[in-house]
Write a protein that holds these residues in place. Structure first.
Motif, PDB file in Angstrom:
ATOM      1  N   CYS A  10      26.465  35.824  82.500  1.00  0.00           N
ATOM      2  CA  CYS A  10      26.223  36.063  84.522  1.00  0.00           C
ATOM      3  C   CYS A  10      26.524  35.133  84.775  1.00  0.00           C
ATOM      4  O   CYS A  10      28.055  35.300  85.527  1.00  0.00           O
ATOM      5  CB  CYS A  10      24.983  35.768  84.604  1.00  0.00           C
ATOM      6  N   THR A  11      27.106  33.954  84.124  1.00  0.00           N
ATOM      7  CA  THR A  11      28.322  33.150  85.111  1.00  0.00           C
ATOM      8  C   THR A  11      29.911  33.074  84.422  1.00  0.00           C
ATOM      9  O   THR A  11      30.474  33.056  85.649  1.00  0.00           O
ATOM     10  CB  THR A  11      27.696  31.282  83.948  1.00  0.00           C
ATOM     11  N   PHE A  12      29.684  33.865  83.455  1.00  0.00           N
ATOM     12  CA  PHE A  12      31.390  34.650  83.390  1.00  0.00           C
ATOM     13  C   PHE A  12      31.955  35.614  83.805  1.00  0.00           C
ATOM     14  O   PHE A  12      32.861  35.615  84.164  1.00  0.00           O
ATOM     15  CB  PHE A  12      31.241  35.291  81.719  1.00  0.00           C
ATOM     16  N   VAL A  13      30.952  36.731  83.940  1.00  0.00           N
ATOM     17  CA  VAL A  13      31.091  37.795  85.590  1.00  0.00           C
ATOM     18  C   VAL A  13      30.971  37.512  86.392  1.00  0.00           C
ATOM     19  O   VAL A  13      31.504  37.711  87.638  1.00  0.00           O
ATOM     20  CB  VAL A  13      29.472  38.609  84.929  1.00  0.00           C
ATOM     21  N   SER A  14      30.312  36.341  86.494  1.00  0.00           N
ATOM     22  CA  SER A  14      30.439  35.317  87.780  1.00  0.00           C
ATOM     23  C   SER A  14      31.429  34.793  89.162  1.00  0.00           C
ATOM     24  O   SER A  14      32.340  34.567  89.478  1.00  0.00           O
ATOM     25  CB  SER A  14      29.390  34.652  88.960  1.00  0.00           C
ATOM     26  N   PHE A  15      32.305  34.033  87.324  1.00  0.00           N
ATOM     27  CA  PHE A  15      33.321  33.534  87.666  1.00  0.00           C
ATOM     28  C   PHE A  15      34.890  34.427  88.045  1.00  0.00           C
ATOM     29  O   PHE A  15      35.026  33.959  88.965  1.00  0.00           O
ATOM     30  CB  PHE A  15      34.025  32.787  86.249  1.00  0.00           C
ATOM     31  N   ILE A  16      34.641  35.577  87.144  1.00  0.00           N
ATOM     32  CA  ILE A  16      35.129  37.047  87.349  1.00  0.00           C
ATOM     33  C   ILE A  16      35.717  37.195  88.814  1.00  0.00           C
ATOM     34  O   ILE A  16      36.104  37.421  89.335  1.00  0.00           O
ATOM     35  CB  ILE A  16      35.418  37.879  86.974  1.00  0.00           C
ATOM     36  N   LEU A  17      34.178  37.345  89.371  1.00  0.00           N
ATOM     37  CA  LEU A  17      34.151  37.971  90.908  1.00  0.00           C
ATOM     38  C   LEU A  17      34.323  36.577  91.892  1.00  0.00           C
ATOM     39  O   LEU A  17      34.991  36.768  92.759  1.00  0.00           O
ATOM     40  CB  LEU A  17      32.468  38.069  91.117  1.00  0.00           C
ATOM     41  N   PHE A  18      33.903  35.537  90.858  1.00  0.00           N
ATOM     42  CA  PHE A  18      35.117  34.557  92.180  1.00  0.00           C
ATOM     43  C   PHE A  18      36.200  34.881  92.339  1.00  0.00           C
ATOM     44  O   PHE A  18      37.147  34.657  93.148  1.00  0.00           O
ATOM     45  CB  PHE A  18      34.192  33.083  92.516  1.00  0.00           C
ATOM     46  N   MET A  19      36.943  34.879  91.236  1.00  0.00           N
ATOM     47  CA  MET A  19      38.142  34.869  90.986  1.00  0.00           C
ATOM     48  C   MET A  19      38.700  35.997  92.496  1.00  0.00           C
ATOM     49  O   MET A  19      40.272  36.097  92.812  1.00  0.00           O
ATOM     50  CB  MET A  19      39.047  34.427  89.551  1.00  0.00           C
ATOM     51  N   LEU A  20      38.228  37.195  92.095  1.00  0.00           N
ATOM     52  CA  LEU A  20      38.323  38.041  92.973  1.00  0.00           C
ATOM     53  C   LEU A  20      38.383  37.883  94.406  1.00  0.00           C
ATOM     54  O   LEU A  20      39.201  38.369  94.941  1.00  0.00           O
ATOM     55  CB  LEU A  20      37.805  39.253  92.371  1.00  0.00           C
ATOM     56  N   GLY A  21      37.595  37.313  94.521  1.00  0.00           N
ATOM     57  CA  GLY A  21      36.947  36.857  95.976  1.00  0.00           C
ATOM     58  C   GLY A  21      38.277  35.740  95.963  1.00  0.00           C
ATOM     59  O   GLY A  21      38.281  36.096  97.268  1.00  0.00           O
ATOM     60  N   LEU A  22      39.009  34.813  95.255  1.00  0.00           N
ATOM     61  CA  LEU A  22      40.282  34.323  96.492  1.00  0.00           C
ATOM     62  C   LEU A  22      41.108  35.059  96.327  1.00  0.00           C
ATOM     63  O   LEU A  22      41.732  34.494  97.014  1.00  0.00           O
ATOM     64  CB  LEU A  22      40.134  33.003  95.280  1.00  0.00           C
ATOM     65  N   MET A  23      40.943  35.670  95.279  1.00  0.00           N
ATOM     66  CA  MET A  23      42.449  36.676  96.112  1.00  0.00           C
ATOM     67  C   MET A  23      42.379  38.170  96.630  1.00  0.00           C
ATOM     68  O   MET A  23      42.779  39.031  97.439  1.00  0.00           O
ATOM     69  CB  MET A  23      42.889  37.445  94.148  1.00  0.00           C
ATOM     70  N   LYS A  24      41.114  38.026  97.701  1.00  0.00           N
ATOM     71  CA  LYS A  24      40.856  38.362  98.980  1.00  0.00           C
ATOM     72  C   LYS A  24      40.619  39.944  98.437  1.00  0.00           C
ATOM     73  O   LYS A  24      40.530  40.803  99.215  1.00  0.00           O
ATOM     74  CB  LYS A  24      41.619  38.845  99.590  1.00  0.00           C
ATOM     75  N   PHE A  25      39.730  39.955  97.757  1.00  0.00           N
ATOM     76  CA  PHE A  25      39.339  41.222  96.619  1.00  0.00           C
ATOM     77  C   PHE A  25      38.077  41.791  97.764  1.00  0.00           C
ATOM     78  O   PHE A  25      37.380  42.660  97.704  1.00  0.00           O
ATOM     79  CB  PHE A  25      39.361  42.062  95.510  1.00  0.00           C
ATOM     80  N   LEU A  26      37.503  40.752  97.377  1.00  0.00           N
ATOM     81  CA  LEU A  26      35.667  41.066  97.691  1.00  0.00           C
ATOM     82  C   LEU A  26      35.568  39.080  98.365  1.00  0.00           C
ATOM     83  O   LEU A  26      36.442  38.817  98.640  1.00  0.00           O
ATOM     84  CB  LEU A  26      34.797  40.134  95.500  1.00  0.00           C
ATOM     85  N   PRO A  27      34.692  39.825  99.559  1.00  0.00           N
ATOM     86  CA  PRO A  27      34.351  38.008  99.914  1.00  0.00           C
ATOM     87  C   PRO A  27      33.782  37.234  99.262  1.00  0.00           C
ATOM     88  O   PRO A  27      33.552  36.963  98.196  1.00  0.00           O
ATOM     89  CB  PRO A  27      32.912  38.643 101.171  1.00  0.00           C
ATOM     90  N   VAL A  28      34.097  35.720  99.685  1.00  0.00           N
ATOM     91  CA  VAL A  28      34.589  34.920  98.850  1.00  0.00           C
ATOM     92  C   VAL A  28      32.893  33.866  99.153  1.00  0.00           C
ATOM     93  O   VAL A  28      32.137  34.080  97.642  1.00  0.00           O
ATOM     94  CB  VAL A  28      35.396  33.601  98.534  1.00  0.00           C
ATOM     95  N   PHE A  29      31.970  34.663  99.650  1.00  0.00           N
ATOM     96  CA  PHE A  29      30.890  33.666  99.433  1.00  0.00           C
ATOM     97  C   PHE A  29      30.057  34.774  98.538  1.00  0.00           C
ATOM     98  O   PHE A  29      28.846  34.474  97.968  1.00  0.00           O
ATOM     99  CB  PHE A  29      29.520  34.432 101.116  1.00  0.00           C
ATOM    100  N   ILE A  30      29.992  36.329  98.550  1.00  0.00           N
ATOM    101  CA  ILE A  30      29.237  36.506  97.417  1.00  0.00           C
ATOM    102  C   ILE A  30      29.298  36.212  95.822  1.00  0.00           C
ATOM    103  O   ILE A  30      28.705  36.075  95.404  1.00  0.00           O
ATOM    104  CB  ILE A  30      29.293  38.107  97.403  1.00  0.00           C
ATOM    105  N   GLY A  31      31.065  36.116  95.848  1.00  0.00           N
ATOM    106  CA  GLY A  31      31.383  35.306  94.459  1.00  0.00           C
ATOM    107  C   GLY A  31      30.612  34.240  94.334  1.00  0.00           C
ATOM    108  O   GLY A  31      30.513  33.707  93.713  1.00  0.00           O
TER     109      GLY A  31
END
Length: 57
Positions: A10-31
């Motif tokens: 889960c940490t690995f998956v959430s890290f990927i989501l956070f990186m997507l948030g930093l690239m403006k594909f997802l909200p950073v808050f969710i990641g």
């Protein structure tokens, strides 16, 4: 042991989501929220140990 593996995954998956948030594909808050919760769950599962629950008669 299964909780630890699930927490690391889960940490690995959430890290990927956070990186997507930093690239403006997802909200950073969710990641960031998922990242915090997964790290919290992983640390909690590492620190979990068997405890003496008393003598039941």
């Amino acid at each position: 042991m299964k909780k630890v593996l699930i927490g690391i995954l889960c940490t690995f998956v959430s890290f990927i989501l956070f990186m997507l948030g930093l690239m403006k594909f997802l909200p950073v808050f969710i990641g960031g929220l998922f990242m915090f919760l997964s790290i919290f769950f992983t640390v909690l599962s590492f620190s979990e140990r068997k405890r003496f629950k008393g003598i039941h008669s």
